[in-house]
Write a protein that holds these residues in place. Structure first.
Motif, mmCIF file in Angstrom:
data_model
loop_
_atom_site.group_PDB
_atom_site.id
_atom_site.type_symbol
_atom_site.label_atom_id
_atom_site.label_comp_id
_atom_site.label_asym_id
_atom_site.label_seq_id
_atom_site.Cartn_x
_atom_site.Cartn_y
_atom_site.Cartn_z
ATOM 1 N N ALA A 1 17.328 -29.024 -1.485
ATOM 2 C CA ALA A 1 16.279 -30.034 -1.263
ATOM 3 C C ALA A 1 16.807 -31.448 -1.446
ATOM 4 C CB ALA A 1 15.115 -29.781 -2.211
ATOM 5 N N GLU A 2 18.148 -31.616 -1.423
ATOM 6 C CA GLU A 2 18.788 -32.925 -1.519
ATOM 7 C C GLU A 2 18.394 -33.669 -2.792
ATOM 8 O OE1 GLU A 2 17.807 -34.878 2.166
ATOM 9 O OE2 GLU A 2 19.406 -33.813 3.230
ATOM 10 N N GLY A 3 18.417 -32.948 -3.914
ATOM 11 C CA GLY A 3 18.190 -33.566 -5.207
ATOM 12 C C GLY A 3 16.756 -33.593 -5.672
ATOM 13 N N LYS A 4 15.847 -33.121 -4.870
ATOM 14 C CA LYS A 4 14.435 -33.106 -5.268
ATOM 15 C C LYS A 4 14.131 -31.846 -6.081
ATOM 16 C CE LYS A 4 13.310 -36.783 -2.822
ATOM 17 N NZ LYS A 4 14.620 -37.044 -2.165
ATOM 18 N N VAL A 5 13.401 -32.015 -7.162
ATOM 19 C CA VAL A 5 12.953 -30.865 -7.938
ATOM 20 C C VAL A 5 11.690 -30.342 -7.285
ATOM 21 C CG1 VAL A 5 12.228 -30.019 -10.205
ATOM 22 C CG2 VAL A 5 13.958 -31.813 -10.038
ATOM 23 N N THR A 6 11.832 -29.331 -6.428
ATOM 24 C CA THR A 6 10.703 -28.774 -5.690
ATOM 25 C C THR A 6 9.825 -27.945 -6.631
ATOM 26 O OG1 THR A 6 11.930 -26.772 -5.126
ATOM 27 C CG2 THR A 6 12.158 -28.658 -3.636
ATOM 28 N N LEU B 1 23.537 -42.808 -10.225
ATOM 29 C CA LEU B 1 24.081 -43.848 -9.337
ATOM 30 C C LEU B 1 23.317 -43.910 -8.034
ATOM 31 C CD1 LEU B 1 26.195 -45.991 -8.777
ATOM 32 C CD2 LEU B 1 27.734 -44.192 -7.950
ATOM 33 N N ALA B 2 22.953 -42.738 -7.495
ATOM 34 C CA ALA B 2 22.191 -42.706 -6.251
ATOM 35 C C ALA B 2 20.852 -43.422 -6.420
ATOM 36 C CB ALA B 2 21.979 -41.271 -5.795
ATOM 37 N N LYS B 3 20.246 -43.224 -7.582
ATOM 38 C CA LYS B 3 18.974 -43.909 -7.831
ATOM 39 C C LYS B 3 19.181 -45.406 -7.984
ATOM 40 C CE LYS B 3 15.076 -44.124 -10.995
ATOM 41 N NZ LYS B 3 14.473 -43.640 -12.255
ATOM 42 N N ALA C 1 28.025 -38.785 0.996
ATOM 43 C CA ALA C 1 28.893 -38.639 -0.177
ATOM 44 C C ALA C 1 28.094 -38.111 -1.368
ATOM 45 C CB ALA C 1 29.543 -39.975 -0.517
ATOM 46 N N VAL C 2 26.863 -38.573 -1.534
ATOM 47 C CA VAL C 2 26.003 -38.072 -2.616
ATOM 48 C C VAL C 2 25.747 -36.573 -2.431
ATOM 49 C CG1 VAL C 2 23.692 -38.173 -3.620
ATOM 50 C CG2 VAL C 2 24.913 -40.294 -3.092
ATOM 51 N N GLU C 3 25.424 -36.170 -1.191
ATOM 52 C CA GLU C 3 25.158 -34.755 -0.922
ATOM 53 C C GLU C 3 26.397 -33.903 -1.169
ATOM 54 O OE1 GLU C 3 23.800 -34.817 3.067
ATOM 55 O OE2 GLU C 3 21.845 -35.699 2.595
ATOM 56 N N ASP C 4 27.553 -34.388 -0.694
ATOM 57 C CA ASP C 4 28.793 -33.639 -0.884
ATOM 58 C C ASP C 4 29.157 -33.535 -2.364
ATOM 59 O OD1 ASP C 4 28.981 -33.336 1.825
ATOM 60 O OD2 ASP C 4 30.436 -34.941 2.125
ATOM 61 N N ALA C 5 28.898 -34.610 -3.109
ATOM 62 C CA ALA C 5 29.202 -34.601 -4.544
ATOM 63 C C ALA C 5 28.326 -33.580 -5.267
ATOM 64 C CB ALA C 5 29.000 -35.994 -5.134
ATOM 65 N N ARG C 6 27.059 -33.503 -4.907
ATOM 66 C CA ARG C 6 26.171 -32.516 -5.528
ATOM 67 C C ARG C 6 26.714 -31.104 -5.337
ATOM 68 N NH1 ARG C 6 21.147 -35.321 -2.729
ATOM 69 N NH2 ARG C 6 20.436 -36.762 -4.348
ATOM 70 N N LYS C 7 27.176 -30.823 -4.116
ATOM 71 C CA LYS C 7 27.691 -29.480 -3.836
ATOM 72 C C LYS C 7 28.995 -29.228 -4.582
ATOM 73 C CE LYS C 7 25.666 -29.589 0.797
ATOM 74 N NZ LYS C 7 25.959 -29.755 2.246
ATOM 75 N N ALA C 8 29.888 -30.214 -4.553
ATOM 76 C CA ALA C 8 31.201 -30.026 -5.172
ATOM 77 C C ALA C 8 31.109 -29.887 -6.682
ATOM 78 C CB ALA C 8 32.117 -31.195 -4.801
ATOM 79 N N TRP D 1 34.074 -39.471 -6.911
ATOM 80 C CA TRP D 1 32.815 -39.489 -6.163
ATOM 81 C C TRP D 1 32.013 -40.760 -6.463
ATOM 82 C CZ3 TRP D 1 32.246 -36.743 -2.067
ATOM 83 C CH2 TRP D 1 32.788 -35.467 -1.960
ATOM 84 N N LEU D 2 31.983 -41.140 -7.725
ATOM 85 C CA LEU D 2 31.239 -42.353 -8.092
ATOM 86 C C LEU D 2 31.838 -43.579 -7.388
ATOM 87 C CD1 LEU D 2 30.770 -41.646 -11.907
ATOM 88 C CD2 LEU D 2 28.966 -41.642 -10.168
ATOM 89 N N ARG D 3 33.172 -43.670 -7.371
ATOM 90 C CA ARG D 3 33.801 -44.811 -6.696
ATOM 91 C C ARG D 3 33.527 -44.792 -5.199
ATOM 92 N NH1 ARG D 3 38.210 -43.324 -9.926
ATOM 93 N NH2 ARG D 3 39.401 -42.604 -8.109
#
Length: 373
Positions: free
Chosen positions: A199-204, A365-367, A344-351, A325-327
């Motif tokens: 859900a791309e970081g959303k708490v469903t 950081l995304a927020k 990059a945010v999505e890929d970082a979540r997965k990695a 990832w943060l950089r």
């Protein structure tokens, strides 16, 4: 005793293949057609003599020659069959001697007889070479198709699916593991996290139910509590989120790996965000930063872009570097490339899936940068 058993088993295997060939009964004679021909010829000679078309002398001579050929045709297949049977017996006996005589010394030289067998669960847990990872996963998938009741297999393959961008398959695997192996706080929390990443970081709502179920089984499950706090923050329930994070902070040990992430969340909720370093900065005024700042504008932009591309390429093969990832995310934001920053945010979540404090830093950081998704 063990080697005697091996020898007997090898002999039995060889005999199972060769003995039927050696002991088989006579098959259809290859010369059956010749025998039938000469028998017919003898009958024809008899008919022609009876009808008077052959005189007795010629008939007797023809009959003698046909009978001689008939006897030769009858003897030849029998000799070939006996020779073939003898050859098969010799081949079987030779194989029974030669195969063990060659294979056992070769195994003693190259094999490791003392090594115990690895059980299936250990094989599933073992980390294969990166080059063969896809093959290893394919073998596990084949195993699961044949044994869909193996919950441990689903639990092993689920994290790979999650890190490979196969989120829905990860959810399915975690769900089956939960059903087959039984409910635990960790399994509910892992399933909830997979739902969050998809859900791309959303708490469903479903993810929230998983986290709540995890806490019901283990009130000390940090992952579930943390993500419930994130969910409350996303829902605009600031006080509830602050309460969850304050509780986590109060109960954490001084060296808890997740404590920095909790503190960042609390600081953000209280409006006390700390400023992070600019992308690629190696110090307050690093030599690298000074050199880049002194470049002409076009050259500086090209240099920064090259550094960003190089960092992105490195993270594709080594994705467990949270600092990288943060950089990268901040760099894309500075370069006004929001789509790349979002990816990059999505890929970082997965990695970084499964690493609570590191994923939390990505989320924070995304927020801060207002990166959607």
């Amino acid at each position: 005793m063990m080697w005697l058993i091996f020898a007997l088993l090898t002999g039995a295997a060889v005999m199972a293949v060769l003995l039927p060939l050696a002991m088989r009964g006579e098959t259809k004679d290859a010369g059956a057609a010749d025998i039938a021909f000469f028998e017919e010829q003898l009958a024809e000679i008899a008919r022609e003599r009876a009808e008077g078309r052959l005189d007795p002398v010629e008939a007797e001579a023809a009959k003698t020659e046909a009978a001689r050929r008939l006897l030769r045709a009858e003897a030849a297949p029998k000799a070939r069959a006996e020779g073939s049977r003898k050859a098969a017996l010799v081949a079987a006996l030779a194989a029974m001697v030669i195969v063990p005589a060659v294979s056992l010394p070769l195994y003693l030289r190259l094999g490791k007889v003392e090594m115990p067998d690895m059980p299936l669960t250990a094989r599933l847990d073992s980390q294969p070479d990166k080059g063969d990872l896809a093959g290893a996963v394919a073998r596990i998938e084949q195993h699961l198709r044949e044994h869909p009741e193996d919950g441990r297999g689903f639990e092993v393959v689920a994290p790979y699916y999650l890190r490979s961008g196969r989120g829905e398959e990860a959810i399915d695997a975690y769900s089956k593991a939960l059903k087959l192996l039984g409910a635990t706080a960790e399994r509910h929390a892992n399933l909830g996290q997979a739902r969050m990443i998809v859900a791309e970081g959303k708490v469903t709502p479903q993810a929230r139910q998983d986290f709540e179920a995890a806490l019901a089984l283990d009130p000390g499950n940090v992952m579930a509590a943390y993500y419930l706090g994130v969910g409350a923050e996303q829902a605009g329930e600031k006080d509830k989120a602050v309460g969850i994070f304050e509780k986590l902070e109060a109960e954490a040990s001084a060296d808890a790996s997740y404590l920095p992430a909790v503190k960042r969340r609390l600081a953000a909720l209280r409006g006390e965000d700390a400023q992070e370093r600019p992308p690629f900065a190696q110090g307050p005024a690093s030599a690298q930063g000074k050199a880049i700042a002194a470049m002409p504008a076009d050259e500086r932009a090209a240099t920064i872009k090259g550094m960003v591309d190089k960092l992105a390429s490195r993270l594709e093969s080594k994705g467990d570097d949270v600092e990288g990832w943060l950089r990268l995310i901040r760099a894309y934001s500075v370069l006004s490339e929001p789509e790349k920053a979002k990816k990059a945010v999505e890929d970082a979540r997965k990695a970084l899936a499964g690493k609570l404090d590191e994923v939390a830093r990505i989320e924070a950081l995304a927020k801060e940068l207002n990166i959607g998704g």
